[in-house]
Design an enzyme around this catalytic site. Structure first.
Site, short mmCIF file in Angstrom:
data_model
loop_
_atom_site.label_atom_id
_atom_site.label_comp_id
_atom_site.label_asym_id
_atom_site.label_seq_id
_atom_site.Cartn_x
_atom_site.Cartn_y
_atom_site.Cartn_z
N CYS A 118 7.46 -0.81 8.30
CA CYS A 118 6.73 -0.92 7.03
C CYS A 118 7.71 -1.29 5.91
O CYS A 118 8.65 -0.55 5.65
CB CYS A 118 6.03 0.40 6.68
SG CYS A 118 5.31 0.34 5.03
N VAL A 169 0.84 -1.21 0.00
CA VAL A 169 0.00 0.00 0.00
C VAL A 169 0.87 1.26 0.00
O VAL A 169 0.56 2.25 -0.67
CB VAL A 169 -0.98 -0.03 1.20
CG1 VAL A 169 -1.70 1.31 1.35
CG2 VAL A 169 -2.00 -1.14 1.00
N THR A 179 4.59 -7.18 8.62
CA THR A 179 4.54 -8.20 7.56
C THR A 179 5.93 -8.71 7.17
O THR A 179 6.94 -8.03 7.32
CB THR A 179 3.87 -7.60 6.31
OG1 THR A 179 4.53 -6.38 5.98
CG2 THR A 179 2.40 -7.34 6.55
N LYS A 229 6.46 -0.87 16.96
CA LYS A 229 6.05 -2.02 16.14
C LYS A 229 7.24 -2.55 15.34
O LYS A 229 7.82 -1.84 14.52
CB LYS A 229 4.90 -1.63 15.20
CG LYS A 229 4.35 -2.82 14.41
CD LYS A 229 3.04 -2.46 13.75
CE LYS A 229 2.44 -3.63 12.99
NZ LYS A 229 1.17 -3.28 12.36
#
Ligand code: SIN
Length: 303
Positions: A129, A71, A192, A164
């Protein structure tokens, strides 16, 4: 009914089930299905200081028992979030976690400073990310860069700070320890796994960015292992995520050492998954005569 409430870094959650960042937007679509107050908390879509359009399409693809995404942190930017989304969210009766991303240390600090004066309950610092060229996972894959960004953000962050972590590393427990040493109040993991698929007829990768983040039930065993390793190394609370789709997964993750859990990809095929997990965990605790969900945290019995 057992006590389901958990305390993460001084923040009280009515139950340990939080919706994961990027899988719940800012909650508006889901509120048509059920009151957001039923959730322990919401981790909001990853936000940056300035608006981002995200990556070119295709940027989502289904894989066996999972999903690939690139994304690219599409979001309206912090000012638009504070003006247009937070006023709607703030009285929903659930914990609001702002997932904060950036492409430089200065970027992260400027964003977290803005969030610090808002009605957000907690910041989840996204140093994991995999879908942006600069920043994101670039900070989260080494102890020194992860520690550095947390140290600087800690100076300006007036909210409880959860960090995170990325699973795309060889030693996640050392990175957890490094960010704990610089003042992180809690850790969430995993983001991920970096993956890729190729369409054999067109010979093109299924994502326009060629590779992206893999999530969903296929990553669950990796997440359980990493949560277990991290929970055994740090003293601060751990929030476990990565492929949780059923109440049994939530219990397993808590046995591994998670104080709370996040549900992500499962919501794309079952938006009621978080509610089913809350009910299922409660029933399992009752069936086993356990009065408090906190009693199961870290209770795995390794061989
Ligand atoms: C994305 O927006 O690319 C996903 C966010 C993340 O993986 O943290």
């Amino acid at each position: 009914m057992a006590n389901l409430s958990v305390n993460i870094a001084g923040v009280e959650f009515k139950n340990p089930v939080i919706t994961a960042s990027g899988c719940f937007g800012f909650g508006k679509e889901y509120e048509k299905l059920y009151p957001l107050s039923r959730l322990g908390g919401i981790s909001l879509k990853g936000m940056t200081y300035a608006e981002r359009a995200g990556n070119p399409v295709p940027r989502i693809a289904e894989t066996p028992a999972g999903m690939l995404n690139s994304v690219g942190l599409q979001n309206p930017g912090v000012d638009a979030f504070l003006a247009n989304e937070l006023p709607y969210l703030k009285d929903k009766g659930t914990v609001l976690i702002a997932n904060a991303a950036g492409s430089s240390v200065e970027d992260y600090c400027a964003l977290v400073e803005r969030l610090s004066d808002s009605d957000i309950d907690m910041v989840e610092l996204n140093i994991s990310c995999p879908n942006v060229k600069q920043g994101g996972a670039a900070f989260g894959v080494a102890c020194d860069s992860a520690a550095h960004v947390v140290k600087e953000v800690r100076k300006v962050c007036k909210k409880p700070l959860m960090v995170k972590l990325s699973p795309n590393v060889t030693d996640i427990a050392s990175i957890a320890q490094a960010v704990e040493a610089e003042g992180a109040d809690a850790i969430s993991l995993i983001n991920t796994l970096f993956g890729m698929r190729i369409d054999i007829e067109s010979r093109r990768p299924v994502l326009a960015m060629n590779a992206g983040g893999l999530s969903g039930p296929c990553v669950f065993p990796v997440a359980v292992r990493m949560v277990w390793q991290v929970a055994n190394r740090v003293k601060i609370p751990v929030v476990g995520l990565g492929g949780i789709e059923k109440w049994q997964d939530a219990i397993e993750m808590m046995l591994a050492g998670a104080n709370a859990i996040q549900v992500g990809t499962a919501m794309f095929y079952d938006p009621y998954a978080p509610l089913k997990i809350i009910e299922g965990v409660n029933q399992w605790l009752d069936d086993h005569g356990i009065k408090d969900v906190n009693e199961i945290v870290g209770q795995v019995k390794p061989w």
